[in-house]
Enzyme design. Structure first.
Site, PDB file in Angstrom:
ATOM      1  CB  SER A  79      -0.930   0.015   1.215  1.00  0.00           C
ATOM      2  OG  SER A  79      -1.735  -1.134   1.218  1.00  0.00           O
TER       3      SER A  79
HETATM    4  N1  SAM Z   1      -0.958  -4.777   3.927  1.00  0.00           N
HETATM    5  C1  SAM Z   1      -0.227  -5.130   2.754  1.00  0.00           C
HETATM    6  C2  SAM Z   1       1.206  -4.683   2.789  1.00  0.00           C
HETATM    7  O1  SAM Z   1       1.600  -4.032   3.779  1.00  0.00           O
HETATM    8  O2  SAM Z   1       1.938  -5.005   1.850  1.00  0.00           O
HETATM    9  C3  SAM Z   1      -0.908  -4.677   1.489  1.00  0.00           C
HETATM   10  C4  SAM Z   1      -2.172  -5.378   1.266  1.00  0.00           C
HETATM   11  S1  SAM Z   1      -2.698  -5.500  -0.416  1.00  0.00           S
HETATM   12  C5  SAM Z   1      -3.242  -3.894  -0.723  1.00  0.00           C
HETATM   13  C6  SAM Z   1      -4.184  -6.458  -0.128  1.00  0.00           C
HETATM   14  C7  SAM Z   1      -3.898  -7.899   0.238  1.00  0.00           C
HETATM   15  O3  SAM Z   1      -5.109  -8.481   0.704  1.00  0.00           O
HETATM   16  C8  SAM Z   1      -3.438  -8.749  -0.939  1.00  0.00           C
HETATM   17  O4  SAM Z   1      -2.224  -9.367  -0.649  1.00  0.00           O
HETATM   18  C9  SAM Z   1      -4.561  -9.747  -1.101  1.00  0.00           C
HETATM   19  O5  SAM Z   1      -4.145 -11.026  -1.565  1.00  0.00           O
HETATM   20  C10 SAM Z   1      -5.112  -9.815   0.307  1.00  0.00           C
HETATM   21  N2  SAM Z   1      -6.492 -10.335   0.423  1.00  0.00           N
HETATM   22  C11 SAM Z   1      -7.555 -10.102  -0.393  1.00  0.00           C
HETATM   23  N3  SAM Z   1      -8.628 -10.778   0.062  1.00  0.00           N
HETATM   24  C12 SAM Z   1      -8.233 -11.433   1.196  1.00  0.00           C
HETATM   25  C13 SAM Z   1      -8.887 -12.297   2.126  1.00  0.00           C
HETATM   26  N4  SAM Z   1     -10.183 -12.643   2.019  1.00  0.00           N
HETATM   27  N5  SAM Z   1      -8.171 -12.780   3.155  1.00  0.00           N
HETATM   28  C14 SAM Z   1      -6.856 -12.465   3.319  1.00  0.00           C
HETATM   29  N6  SAM Z   1      -6.177 -11.669   2.464  1.00  0.00           N
HETATM   30  C15 SAM Z   1      -6.864 -11.143   1.423  1.00  0.00           C
END
Ligand code: SAM
Length: 221
Positions: free
Chosen positions: A62
């Site tokens: 992010s």
């Molecule tokens: N917090 C992260 C970082 O510091 O790098 C960035 C997060 S990224 C914007 C969103 C993440 O949420 C992705 O890696 C995606 O695979 C994950 N995601 C989406 N749906 C999800 C779910 N139901 N459970 C867990 N992770 C999920």
């Protein structure tokens, strides 16, 4: 080449503090966590750029401003147990751990969960990374003092609010129209829930279940 600390100070002053995030615990943690370690090698020169960056599998680390704002909005008491939904690179989890929080982080894509777990361990951050569906929360470690969702949700999952302790906060980018979210801050009180709204934003979607799909597509935060 400037050190990460020098680059981080510039990033924080020009992109984060200047836009109103002033919590010194958050800002000093972001100065200490090297974002360079959480992006692919070829993107390291862009690690102090205030935008999301691709981490593969169609996912992103992010935008630093968003990490700072969401962390500030959690208003964390010391040593809070925080549940993060969407581990991604592990950067947000590292910032929370650097602030002294106990962090449980869930990621649905196994390869991302594994690499974030390895990276966090190598850098000395004691984060419990779970490969699972964050829509279900993580009951074994509940109740949580805070829940942070780092993907765009179409609704607040019951599991998240059920696993929150009294006085805790949930911060989640909630879809307000297609392709646009707004940060919802929900506080659990003895009398029920109290909601507030913060900035508009764009995140990759929260998807149900486990998965490896969308191999190399790029997306927003
Ligand atoms: N917090 C992260 C970082 O510091 O790098 C960035 C997060 S990224 C914007 C969103 C993440 O949420 C992705 O890696 C995606 O695979 C994950 N995601 C989406 N749906 C999800 C779910 N139901 N459970 C867990 N992770 C999920």
């Amino acid at each position: 080449m400037k050190s990460w600390r020098e680059r981080a100070r510039h990033m924080i002053d020009s992109q984060i503090r200047a836009r109103g995030v002033l919590d010194s615990r958050v800002l000093s943690a972001m100065e200490r966590v090297p974002r360079t370690e959480f992006v692919p090698e070829e993107l390291e020169p862009l690690a102090d750029f205030d935008g999301p960056l691709s981490i593969g599998r169609g996912q992103t680390i992010s935008q630093p401003f968003m990490v700072a704002l969401m962390t500030e909005l959690l208003a964390l008491p010391e040593r809070t147990r925080v549940l993060e939904i969407g581990t991604g690179s592990g950067y947000q989890a590292a910032v929370l751990a650097e602030m002294g929080m106990e962090v449980v982080s869930i990621e649905r894509i196994e390869s991302l969960a594994n690499s974030a777990r390895d990276r966090l361990a190598r850098l000395g951050y004691p984060v419990l990374v779970i490969h699972g569906d964050g829509c279900l929360g993580y009951p074994p470690k509940a109740p949580y003092g805070a829940v942070l969702v780092t993907a765009a949700a179409s609704r607040v999952e019951k599991a998240w609010t059920e696993q929150m302790g009294t006085g805790s906060r949930l911060v989640v980018p909630l879809a307000v129209e297609p392709g646009l979210e707004r940060l919802l801050v929900r506080v659990k009180t003895v009398a029920g829930f109290r909601d507030g709204w913060s900035e508009f934003c764009r995140f990759v979607p929260l998807l149900p279940g486990l998965g490896e799909e969308r191999p190399e597509e790029d997306g927003p935060s």
